[in-house]
Write an enzyme that holds these catalytic residues in place. Sequence first.
Site, PDB file in Angstrom:
ATOM      1  N   LYS A  47      -2.735  -2.429   4.948  1.00 53.79           N
ATOM      2  CA  LYS A  47      -2.308  -1.855   6.224  1.00 53.79           C
ATOM      3  C   LYS A  47      -3.099  -0.615   6.615  1.00 53.79           C
ATOM      4  O   LYS A  47      -3.027  -0.180   7.769  1.00 53.79           O
ATOM      5  CB  LYS A  47      -0.813  -1.536   6.175  1.00 53.79           C
ATOM      6  CG  LYS A  47       0.077  -2.741   5.954  1.00 53.79           C
ATOM      7  CD  LYS A  47       0.006  -3.723   7.115  1.00 53.79           C
ATOM      8  CE  LYS A  47       1.039  -4.834   6.965  1.00 53.79           C
ATOM      9  NZ  LYS A  47       1.041  -5.742   8.127  1.00 53.79           N
ATOM     10  N   SER A 289       4.689  -9.333  -2.341  1.00 57.02           N
ATOM     11  CA  SER A 289       4.056 -10.199  -1.345  1.00 57.02           C
ATOM     12  C   SER A 289       2.726 -10.730  -1.842  1.00 57.02           C
ATOM     13  O   SER A 289       2.371 -11.891  -1.587  1.00 57.02           O
ATOM     14  CB  SER A 289       3.887  -9.451  -0.022  1.00 57.02           C
ATOM     15  OG  SER A 289       3.104  -8.291  -0.187  1.00 57.02           O
TER      16      SER A 289
END
Length: 331
Positions: A47, A289
């Site tokens: 991110k 994840s």
Amino acid sequence: MAGIVHSIEELVGHTPLMELDRFERQQQCGAHLLAKLEFFNPTGSVKDRAALSMIQAAEASGHLAPGGTIVEQTSGNTGIGLAAFAAARGYKMEIFLERGASLERRLILQAYGARLLDYKDATGERPESERTHPWQEPEREAALVEIAAYCQRTGAYFNNQVTNPANPEAHYRTTGPEIWQDAGGKVDVLVCMAGTGGTGSGTARYLRSQNPQLHVVLVQPHPDSRITPAHPHAQIIDGVLPAYGVPKSDLSDYLNPDWIDEYIDIRTEEAYETAHEVLRAEGLFLGTSAAAALRAAVQVGRRPEYIGKNIAVIIPDNGMKYLSTPMYHNV
């Protein structure tokens, strides 16, 4: 002097692409699993790319003025990236943190000076002094409307990663080209997680421009691993949302079927199991994840048609932000 950087922004991107040789053999996987290790970014996740890109775009457009306040709704990693660059550039940061965010993510955000907000802060109601959970959000679309209204009232800039075009653009410009170059121009499959869709859609768009036959797999939580009336206490996969078989209003602008060829459901417990296996096989300490993406990649890599093919897997972060979760308990 050569080799010296002068900002954490210069550390974003150019992360390693690692073939998981031992893990492939252990899993009896005939494909080459190429892990894009995004935890080498400065705050430890993929991110950072989008966070920096979105701040730069907001500055260029004039929406973000010096000394201003940035507001975001996030499960953690996007907020951490934004908070880091906000601190370096002199902005204030306010975060509406989604359900399921680990303790480590909260502490990191607070260390960066971010203010953690409750949904009731957006609607103007004061939160109770004691709450079982600090984020009691409505449906996604309604929450975004309320947060946008809050920003209008307070004069803050709503970054809104789910509709911000600088989110997927960051991955089209950087993540996709890096994978293609490091893989020697041979990428047959891309496996990524269903979050905002920014990482996957941007990366897939670039790779498909190089290989129109690219097969894109989006990994989402199994229904058993989603918080629903049927599973109110489900252990979720942080930062990952279902993208198939859910109302369109629940999807971000970038989670559309145009760039996705296949959806694979992974249970949280399966992600935990894979995280332990790759830790012992490769010494890689992955987040939930990332492990879920790798689990799905193994499933694809065992298919006869992908023997000898290159499967690129986005590894969003490592396990450092998950130590307080059940993932690494009793390993």
